[in-house]
Design a protein around this motif. Structure first.
Motif, PDB file in Angstrom:
ATOM      1  N   LEU A  31       4.702  -4.267  -4.643  1.00  0.00           N
ATOM      2  CA  LEU A  31       3.423  -3.896  -4.316  1.00  0.00           C
ATOM      3  C   LEU A  31       3.161  -2.972  -5.773  1.00  0.00           C
ATOM      4  O   LEU A  31       2.153  -3.077  -6.281  1.00  0.00           O
ATOM      5  N   LEU A  32       3.914  -1.877  -5.903  1.00  0.00           N
ATOM      6  CA  LEU A  32       3.419  -0.934  -6.825  1.00  0.00           C
ATOM      7  C   LEU A  32       3.579  -1.559  -8.087  1.00  0.00           C
ATOM      8  O   LEU A  32       2.902  -1.373  -8.794  1.00  0.00           O
ATOM      9  N   LEU A  33       4.463  -2.336  -8.589  1.00  0.00           N
ATOM     10  CA  LEU A  33       4.563  -2.967  -9.495  1.00  0.00           C
ATOM     11  C   LEU A  33       3.591  -4.139 -10.108  1.00  0.00           C
ATOM     12  O   LEU A  33       2.845  -4.149 -11.144  1.00  0.00           O
ATOM     13  N   VAL A  34       3.072  -4.736  -8.829  1.00  0.00           N
ATOM     14  CA  VAL A  34       1.916  -5.798  -9.161  1.00  0.00           C
ATOM     15  C   VAL A  34       0.783  -4.921  -9.534  1.00  0.00           C
ATOM     16  O   VAL A  34       0.116  -5.145 -10.335  1.00  0.00           O
ATOM     17  N   ILE A 332       9.982  -9.227  -1.367  1.00  0.00           N
ATOM     18  CA  ILE A 332       9.151  -9.559  -2.596  1.00  0.00           C
ATOM     19  C   ILE A 332       7.844 -10.288  -2.139  1.00  0.00           C
ATOM     20  O   ILE A 332       6.652 -10.159  -2.692  1.00  0.00           O
ATOM     21  N   VAL A 333       7.878 -11.343  -1.111  1.00  0.00           N
ATOM     22  CA  VAL A 333       6.798 -11.953  -1.084  1.00  0.00           C
ATOM     23  C   VAL A 333       5.736 -10.979  -0.389  1.00  0.00           C
ATOM     24  O   VAL A 333       4.674 -11.048  -0.559  1.00  0.00           O
ATOM     25  N   SER A 340      -1.277  -7.646  -4.167  1.00  0.00           N
ATOM     26  CA  SER A 340      -2.410  -8.558  -4.655  1.00  0.00           C
ATOM     27  C   SER A 340      -3.829  -8.074  -4.008  1.00  0.00           C
ATOM     28  O   SER A 340      -4.590  -8.155  -4.594  1.00  0.00           O
ATOM     29  N   LEU A 341      -3.592  -7.802  -2.606  1.00  0.00           N
ATOM     30  CA  LEU A 341      -4.813  -7.552  -1.939  1.00  0.00           C
ATOM     31  C   LEU A 341      -5.360  -6.091  -2.407  1.00  0.00           C
ATOM     32  O   LEU A 341      -6.417  -5.932  -2.486  1.00  0.00           O
ATOM     33  N   VAL A 342      -4.208  -5.251  -2.647  1.00  0.00           N
ATOM     34  CA  VAL A 342      -4.774  -3.865  -3.048  1.00  0.00           C
ATOM     35  C   VAL A 342      -5.320  -3.980  -4.415  1.00  0.00           C
ATOM     36  O   VAL A 342      -6.444  -3.448  -4.643  1.00  0.00           O
ATOM     37  N   THR A 343      -4.581  -4.648  -5.275  1.00  0.00           N
ATOM     38  CA  THR A 343      -5.130  -4.978  -6.719  1.00  0.00           C
ATOM     39  C   THR A 343      -6.659  -5.501  -6.728  1.00  0.00           C
ATOM     40  O   THR A 343      -7.437  -4.879  -7.465  1.00  0.00           O
ATOM     41  N   LEU A 376       0.913 -13.159 -14.918  1.00  0.00           N
ATOM     42  CA  LEU A 376       1.692 -12.270 -15.679  1.00  0.00           C
ATOM     43  C   LEU A 376       1.823 -10.887 -14.960  1.00  0.00           C
ATOM     44  O   LEU A 376       2.925 -10.662 -14.453  1.00  0.00           O
ATOM     45  N   SER A 377       0.911 -10.233 -14.565  1.00  0.00           N
ATOM     46  CA  SER A 377       1.048  -9.000 -13.761  1.00  0.00           C
ATOM     47  C   SER A 377       1.777  -9.230 -12.452  1.00  0.00           C
ATOM     48  O   SER A 377       2.370  -8.279 -11.902  1.00  0.00           O
ATOM     49  N   VAL A 378       1.526 -10.327 -11.767  1.00  0.00           N
ATOM     50  CA  VAL A 378       2.224 -10.509 -10.817  1.00  0.00           C
ATOM     51  C   VAL A 378       3.723 -11.171 -10.778  1.00  0.00           C
ATOM     52  O   VAL A 378       4.526 -10.457  -9.984  1.00  0.00           O
TER      53      VAL A 378
END
Ligand SMILES: Nc1ncnc2c1ncn2[C@@H]1O[C@H](COP(=O)(O)OP(=O)(O)O)[C@@H](O)[C@H]1O
Ligand SMILES: [Mg+2]
Lengths: 412, 229
Positions: A31-34, A332-333, A340-343, A376-378
């Motif tokens: 999550l943090l990385l995405v 991971i999933v 993705s939702l947070v972002t 890419l970011s995901v």
């Protein structure tokens, strides 16, 4: 479902609390990385665009060697021939003409060296934010002769305000002395100190008269519809200008060539980010390592039994790797989905940053920033997590091969 | 034909500074299809002997042949494969895989052998029927009694038609009635499927079932007789 997978799944839930903790750690890291990668990559987009919009544009056509020498004699002699190419190139959103000359600028009090830039006021609006950053007075109009926009820091250094006169002294294209007197019509502050300290804008027509340009310019500055179009445009323009005048060779330069410092800054920022990400992942990896080592320690006896009934060491390794793969994938999933939702939320609403980073300040970045979800970011972050957790799980899974059945079964 | 041949097998354990001769020059031949008990008091070396025959442990000296394979020259993977194909184990503490049902426990061995899944299922059901657990396929070990678990363990050991089944005090945790019926079941399997059984015990009642009785004491064979019932 095969027994292997069933067995792995049930083994995971033998100690639900520990497994959930591990899955959460993996999910949280993903999550943090995405989010952070979306943020980082997104901020580069914003940064690149805002820098390019005040300065270089996406792409420029110049005389060969002009970028490094900045000599007033290295000109694009027939700007209309080049603009005809730009008109025909798909993906080009807008373009304008500029001419530059380093000159001495004097007020009554002081003298400073500055870049005098000739701009086409109407076209410039579509390319750069110059008009928007005029904080005092007003922007140039087509008919303005001997009127100038001055950078805020330059104005301060020269101790001039609106309506004051400046003497500009330089060298014309033909080597003659170029001199004129201009009135300060507007003062701009772009946030880029370097730019605000050392530039002064007059109309292109005015410039061409003063510096005896004979209709020539130094730069054609173009914007593509998006940053991704730039390589295509560059290729098309480069082939177009190749066929032109052999004596005055022209080149097409993209923003990376025009602003190498920007890319360097981004690279350094990326490296810094990745160091942080790696640390984050290593912390997660240790939690996974702990889980698997504990599991092996607790289940030693069972592994002994499995070996006794004929499970080869490789098979045992495989069984453990299936378990870790399930834990990792679930983590991971769910991390990707949550991330993705947070972002996505912040991509819509933006984030206000008060203490902007050095890099961002230096390039005059707006206060409200938007992360940018992308493939890419995901994938970069979760890919890293996947690889590192797999490598981590490999250690205990291989360690189990050293167990000897009798000793393993003797333990409780 | 001998399915197991031990020649001058020695196993010495180092405990603190003391040497424990767990097996002291044991020689033993076992015929295919036999139903043989290794008897002796606790500490006499029964477990050590069975583990060495099954390739779980290695002898310090001497030669062990199982179905023509010299165990001392084999790697861990080769030994595991040998156990998978030729040796079944039954332990005192049942040692079923806790997360798998009775049926899956039996199937697991065949999974390792690469038996296709439909055949696996059929054979596992048939063998569970044979050991008298026809309505317990889906029970987990925790939902079975000790006797039932040990029946699953026997089923797991014989399902792949091994050359030998090694059972280390299989009835030690069971009451005498359950133990007796387990042995009857094992004997029945021995007759029906011609599986060689080698089991250890220190229980007189259990010894009575054996067709041949080998007595161990302090790591040595002290008596070896064909048993009349
Ligand atoms: N791992 C070991 N370390 C030290 N001594 C052992 C070990 N395993 C067995 N022994 C010793 O070897 C002897 C034989 O043990 P074991 O084969 O377990 O006997 P049994 O199964 O007949 O009770 C015993 O004296 C026992 O204490
Ligand atoms: Mg024993």
């Amino acid at each position: 479902m095969s027994i292997d997978i069933k067995m792995a799944w049930r083994n995971i839930w033998r100690n639900p609390r520990r497994s959930i903790l591990t899955i959460s750690a993996i999910a949280f890291a993903s999550l943090l990385l995405v989010f952070m990668l979306s943020w980082q990559l997104g901020s580069y987009d914003t940064m690149i665009n805002s820098v390019l919009k005040i300065h270089t544009g996406h792409l420029q056509v110049q005389a060969e060697g002009y970028k490094d020498k900045r000599s007033i004699r290295l000109v694009v002699p027939k700007p209309t021939a080049v603009s005809a190419i730009l008109d025909k190139t798909p993906g080009v959103a807008a373009y304008t003409f500029r001419a530059n000359a380093f000159s001495l600028v004097s007020s009554e009090e002081r003298t400073y060296g500055a870049m005098v830039v000739g701009i086409d006021p109407a076209r410039e609006v579509n390319i750069s934010t110059l008009k928007k950053v005029v904080r005092e007075g007003s922007y140039l109009s087509e008919e303005d002769t001997n009127k100038a926009l001055v950078g805020e820091l330059l104005a301060k250094n020269l101790q001039v305000g609106l309506g004051d006169e400046l003497v500009v002294l330089g060298q014309g294209r033909d080597g003659s002395i170029a001199a004129t007197v201009v009135k300060v019509k507007g003062i701009y502050s772009s946030g880029l100190d370097e730019f605000d300290r050392s530039s002064l804008h007059i109309t292109l027509k005015n410039f061409q008269d003063v510096y005896t340009m004979h209709g020539a310019v130094h730069e054609l500055v173009a914007l593509g519809k998006s940053l991704e179009d730039v390589p295509e445009i560059k290729k098309a323009v480069a082939t177009g200008i190749e066929k032109m005048d052999k004596k005055h060779r022209l080149v097409a330069l993209d923003w990376m060539e025009l602003m190498p410092g920007l890319i360097q800054g981004i690279k350094i920022d990326l490296v810094g980010g990745f160091i942080f990400y790696i640390i984050l992942i290593v912390v997660v990896a240790f939690s996974i390592l702990n889980t698997f080592l504990m599991a092996i320690f607790e289940r030693k006896r069972e592994f002994g039994v499995l070996m006794a009934i004929g499970t080869t060491p490789w098979r045992l390794t495989k069984l453990l790797l299936i378990e870790s793969a399930i834990i990792t994938m679930v983590g991971i999933v769910s991390g990707i989905i949550a991330g993705s939702l947070v972002t996505w939320y912040f991509q819509v609403h933006g984030i206000v940053i008060s203490g902007a980073s050095e890099l961002m300040k230096q390039f005059g970045i707006p206060e409200r920033m938007y992360p940018q979800l992308s493939v890419l970011s995901v994938s970069i972050g979760s890919g890293l997590v996947l690889v590192i957790t797999f490598l981590t799980a490999l250690y205990p899974a291989l360690k189990v091969r050293r167990l000897r059945p009798v000793e393993a079964m003797r333990s409780v | 034909m001998n399915i197991v041949e031990c020649t001058n097998v020695k196993k010495i354990y180092q405990q603190d500074k003391l040497e424990v001769r767990a097996l002291n020059d044991v020689s033993l031949s076992i015929k295919k299809g036999d139903f043989i008990a290794i008897a002796g008091p606790s500490g006499s070396g029964k477990t050590t002997l069975l583990n060495i025959i099954g390739g779980l442990d290695v002898a310090d000296s001497g030669r062990v042949l199982v179905d023509g394979n010299v165990l001392s020259t084999m790697s861990q993977t080769e030994l595991a494969t040998l156990r998978l194909r030729k040796v079944g184990f039954v332990f005192q503490a049942y040692n079923l895989i806790l997360v798998l049902s009775a049926l899956e426990n039996v199937e697991f061995v065949m999974l390792l052998q690469g038996v296709p899944s439909s055949e696996r299922r059929e054979r596992a059901k048939a063998i569970l029927d044979d050991v008298g657990l026809s309505d317990m396929y889906d029970r987990r070990p925790a939902e079975l009694s000790g006797g039932q678990q040990q029946r699953v363990a026997v089923a797991r050991a014989i399902v792949s038609n091994p050359s030998i089944v090694l059972a280390d005090e299989p009835t030690a945790n069971l009451d005498s009635k359950t133990g007796a019926s387990l042995l009857e079941m094992m004997e029945h399997m021995n007759e029906k499927k011609h599986v060689t059984f080698i089991f250890s015990t220190h229980d007189k009642m259990v010894m009575n079932y054996a067709h041949r009785l080998v007595s161990l004491r302090d790591g040595q064979v002290v008596d070896d007789q064909v048993h009349e019932r």
